[in-house]
Design a protein around this motif. Sequence first.
Motif, PDB file in Angstrom:
ATOM      1  N   ARG A 132      -0.392  23.521   4.412  1.00 26.06           N
ATOM      2  CA  ARG A 132      -0.525  22.410   5.337  1.00 26.06           C
ATOM      3  C   ARG A 132       0.875  21.862   5.563  1.00 26.06           C
ATOM      4  O   ARG A 132       1.731  21.920   4.674  1.00 26.06           O
ATOM      5  N   VAL A 133       1.126  21.328   6.751  1.00 24.66           N
ATOM      6  CA  VAL A 133       2.445  20.808   7.091  1.00 24.66           C
ATOM      7  C   VAL A 133       2.282  19.438   7.732  1.00 24.66           C
ATOM      8  O   VAL A 133       1.459  19.263   8.637  1.00 24.66           O
ATOM      9  N   SER A 134       3.066  18.488   7.243  1.00 27.99           N
ATOM     10  CA  SER A 134       3.140  17.195   7.913  1.00 27.99           C
ATOM     11  C   SER A 134       4.564  16.988   8.394  1.00 27.99           C
ATOM     12  O   SER A 134       5.507  17.600   7.865  1.00 27.99           O
ATOM     13  N   ALA A 135       4.716  16.145   9.407  1.00 31.85           N
ATOM     14  CA  ALA A 135       6.043  15.869   9.958  1.00 31.85           C
ATOM     15  C   ALA A 135       6.106  14.397  10.341  1.00 31.85           C
ATOM     16  O   ALA A 135       5.291  13.916  11.123  1.00 31.85           O
ATOM     17  N   ASP A 136       7.050  13.695   9.751  1.00 32.37           N
ATOM     18  CA  ASP A 136       7.271  12.287  10.034  1.00 32.37           C
ATOM     19  C   ASP A 136       8.683  12.101  10.566  1.00 32.37           C
ATOM     20  O   ASP A 136       9.528  12.998  10.450  1.00 32.37           O
ATOM     21  N   ALA A 137       8.943  10.914  11.124  1.00 33.75           N
ATOM     22  CA  ALA A 137      10.270  10.601  11.645  1.00 33.75           C
ATOM     23  C   ALA A 137      10.774   9.312  11.028  1.00 33.75           C
ATOM     24  O   ALA A 137      10.016   8.344  10.863  1.00 33.75           O
ATOM     25  N   LEU A 138      12.045   9.322  10.685  1.00 36.78           N
ATOM     26  CA  LEU A 138      12.742   8.120  10.251  1.00 36.78           C
ATOM     27  C   LEU A 138      13.330   7.495  11.521  1.00 36.78           C
ATOM     28  O   LEU A 138      14.328   7.977  12.060  1.00 36.78           O
ATOM     29  N   ILE A 139      12.647   6.463  12.010  1.00 36.00           N
ATOM     30  CA  ILE A 139      13.057   5.781  13.236  1.00 36.00           C
ATOM     31  C   ILE A 139      13.579   4.408  12.838  1.00 36.00           C
ATOM     32  O   ILE A 139      12.939   3.690  12.060  1.00 36.00           O
ATOM     33  N   ARG A 140      14.758   4.048  13.370  1.00 35.40           N
ATOM     34  CA  ARG A 140      15.374   2.774  13.029  1.00 35.40           C
ATOM     35  C   ARG A 140      15.607   1.939  14.277  1.00 35.40           C
ATOM     36  O   ARG A 140      15.746   2.478  15.372  1.00 35.40           O
ATOM     37  N   ASP A 141      15.697   0.629  14.063  1.00 36.28           N
ATOM     38  CA  ASP A 141      16.137  -0.236  15.155  1.00 36.28           C
ATOM     39  C   ASP A 141      17.645  -0.424  15.003  1.00 36.28           C
ATOM     40  O   ASP A 141      18.257   0.101  14.075  1.00 36.28           O
ATOM     41  N   ARG A 142      18.236  -1.161  15.904  1.00 37.52           N
ATOM     42  CA  ARG A 142      19.708  -1.309  15.891  1.00 37.52           C
ATOM     43  C   ARG A 142      20.194  -2.126  14.701  1.00 37.52           C
ATOM     44  O   ARG A 142      21.373  -2.093  14.373  1.00 37.52           O
ATOM     45  N   VAL A 171       4.542  18.856  -1.767  1.00 40.25           N
ATOM     46  CA  VAL A 171       3.574  17.969  -2.410  1.00 40.25           C
ATOM     47  C   VAL A 171       2.536  18.840  -3.100  1.00 40.25           C
ATOM     48  O   VAL A 171       1.880  19.672  -2.462  1.00 40.25           O
ATOM     49  N   SER A 172       2.391  18.650  -4.392  1.00 38.28           N
ATOM     50  CA  SER A 172       1.476  19.486  -5.177  1.00 38.28           C
ATOM     51  C   SER A 172       0.021  19.196  -4.816  1.00 38.28           C
ATOM     52  O   SER A 172      -0.297  18.149  -4.248  1.00 38.28           O
ATOM     53  N   PRO A 173      -0.874  20.122  -5.168  1.00 36.55           N
ATOM     54  CA  PRO A 173      -2.301  19.881  -4.917  1.00 36.55           C
ATOM     55  C   PRO A 173      -2.737  18.576  -5.579  1.00 36.55           C
ATOM     56  O   PRO A 173      -2.291  18.246  -6.678  1.00 36.55           O
ATOM     57  N   HIS A 174      -3.583  17.833  -4.878  1.00 34.54           N
ATOM     58  CA  HIS A 174      -4.079  16.564  -5.414  1.00 34.54           C
ATOM     59  C   HIS A 174      -5.431  16.264  -4.768  1.00 34.54           C
ATOM     60  O   HIS A 174      -5.640  16.530  -3.592  1.00 34.54           O
ATOM     61  N   GLY A 175      -6.333  15.741  -5.586  1.00 35.00           N
ATOM     62  CA  GLY A 175      -7.676  15.457  -5.089  1.00 35.00           C
ATOM     63  C   GLY A 175      -8.272  16.714  -4.473  1.00 35.00           C
ATOM     64  O   GLY A 175      -8.174  17.802  -5.032  1.00 35.00           O
ATOM     65  N   PRO A 176      -8.851  16.591  -3.278  1.00 32.27           N
ATOM     66  CA  PRO A 176      -9.437  17.763  -2.629  1.00 32.27           C
ATOM     67  C   PRO A 176      -8.418  18.608  -1.863  1.00 32.27           C
ATOM     68  O   PRO A 176      -8.768  19.634  -1.304  1.00 32.27           O
ATOM     69  N   ASP A 208      -1.707  22.188  -1.634  1.00 21.92           N
ATOM     70  CA  ASP A 208      -0.341  21.704  -1.503  1.00 21.92           C
ATOM     71  C   ASP A 208       0.047  21.529  -0.033  1.00 21.92           C
ATOM     72  O   ASP A 208      -0.679  21.947   0.876  1.00 21.92           O
ATOM     73  N   LEU A 209       1.192  20.897   0.171  1.00 21.18           N
ATOM     74  CA  LEU A 209       1.625  20.491   1.502  1.00 21.18           C
ATOM     75  C   LEU A 209       3.144  20.543   1.573  1.00 21.18           C
ATOM     76  O   LEU A 209       3.821  20.240   0.583  1.00 21.18           O
ATOM     77  N   LEU A 210       3.696  20.898   2.713  1.00 25.71           N
ATOM     78  CA  LEU A 210       5.116  20.732   2.992  1.00 25.71           C
ATOM     79  C   LEU A 210       5.252  19.551   3.939  1.00 25.71           C
ATOM     80  O   LEU A 210       4.710  19.565   5.051  1.00 25.71           O
ATOM     81  N   ALA A 211       5.954  18.516   3.486  1.00 29.37           N
ATOM     82  CA  ALA A 211       6.138  17.300   4.276  1.00 29.37           C
ATOM     83  C   ALA A 211       7.581  17.250   4.761  1.00 29.37           C
ATOM     84  O   ALA A 211       8.510  17.191   3.957  1.00 29.37           O
ATOM     85  N   PHE A 212       7.757  17.279   6.079  1.00 23.08           N
ATOM     86  CA  PHE A 212       9.077  17.199   6.696  1.00 23.08           C
ATOM     87  C   PHE A 212       9.328  15.769   7.155  1.00 23.08           C
ATOM     88  O   PHE A 212       8.420  15.111   7.665  1.00 23.08           O
ATOM     89  N   VAL A 213      10.561  15.311   7.006  1.00 17.01           N
ATOM     90  CA  VAL A 213      10.990  14.046   7.600  1.00 17.01           C
ATOM     91  C   VAL A 213      12.203  14.358   8.460  1.00 17.01           C
ATOM     92  O   VAL A 213      13.200  14.894   7.966  1.00 17.01           O
ATOM     93  N   PHE A 214      12.111  14.011   9.746  1.00 21.36           N
ATOM     94  CA  PHE A 214      13.186  14.243  10.702  1.00 21.36           C
ATOM     95  C   PHE A 214      13.870  12.929  11.045  1.00 21.36           C
ATOM     96  O   PHE A 214      13.267  11.857  10.948  1.00 21.36           O
ATOM     97  N   ASP A 215      15.103  13.032  11.487  1.00 21.01           N
ATOM     98  CA  ASP A 215      15.811  11.869  12.007  1.00 21.01           C
ATOM     99  C   ASP A 215      15.240  11.560  13.382  1.00 21.01           C
ATOM    100  O   ASP A 215      15.362  12.350  14.308  1.00 21.01           O
ATOM    101  N   GLY A 216      14.585  10.412  13.507  1.00 21.55           N
ATOM    102  CA  GLY A 216      14.014   9.989  14.786  1.00 21.55           C
ATOM    103  C   GLY A 216      14.945   9.095  15.578  1.00 21.55           C
ATOM    104  O   GLY A 216      14.583   8.624  16.649  1.00 21.55           O
ATOM    105  N   GLY A 217      16.147   8.846  15.045  1.00 15.18           N
ATOM    106  CA  GLY A 217      17.145   8.070  15.760  1.00 15.18           C
ATOM    107  C   GLY A 217      16.860   6.588  15.782  1.00 15.18           C
ATOM    108  O   GLY A 217      15.958   6.082  15.119  1.00 15.18           O
ATOM    109  N   GLU A 218      17.693   5.903  16.564  1.00 13.89           N
ATOM    110  CA  GLU A 218      17.545   4.468  16.771  1.00 13.89           C
ATOM    111  C   GLU A 218      16.856   4.222  18.094  1.00 13.89           C
ATOM    112  O   GLU A 218      17.118   4.929  19.064  1.00 13.89           O
ATOM    113  N   ILE A 219      15.995   3.217  18.113  1.00 15.81           N
ATOM    114  CA  ILE A 219      15.391   2.811  19.376  1.00 15.81           C
ATOM    115  C   ILE A 219      15.575   1.308  19.528  1.00 15.81           C
ATOM    116  O   ILE A 219      15.602   0.566  18.540  1.00 15.81           O
ATOM    117  N   GLY A 220      15.716   0.895  20.766  1.00 17.80           N
ATOM    118  CA  GLY A 220      15.962  -0.512  21.056  1.00 17.80           C
ATOM    119  C   GLY A 220      14.678  -1.263  21.356  1.00 17.80           C
ATOM    120  O   GLY A 220      13.603  -0.689  21.497  1.00 17.80           O
TER     121      GLY A 220
END
Length: 174
Positions: free
Chosen positions: A31-41, A96-101, A104-116
Amino acid sequence: MVSSAEPLFERDPEAWHAHLAEGNATQARKRVSADALIRDRAGRVLLVDPRYKPGWDTPGGMAEANEPPDAAVRREIREELGLTIHVGPVLVVDWVSPHGPWDDLLAFVFDGGEIGAEQMLEVRFRDDEISAYEFCTPEQAGERLRPHIWRRLVAALEALESRRARYLRDGLAP
């Protein structure tokens, strides 16, 4: 011993394809998840409050079958918040190791940049998955996020600063 026989992929392309298909059918799937690190100014990070699980989270979600992680995070943020973001480099890959039901999982975090602030005016909850969003200082994020998500976020902030991606296992450096 050296064989002069033609390799299977040259001798019988259909048998070679069947061999590859058998391997594909029996090898592990992730399983694969993908999140973004998004920041304000001001350097605060965007968090979302999902309705379907406890606690706050970073924006993103699960990849669909055969979907690249960077495309998944763009799609998820567009579907959930109505935002179109530029997806920068990967900051974290967390196994992320197997847990509950769950397997395992590969969780990606990408740079989502700055938004105004003007782009945040475009936010529209497009489905019922998200109930709120907020830009938080790292300290505030630490209070809201579950421990493994918090560790992943800290690693992403460190990777952003050092310009070196991080590999984690269950949110920790191996």
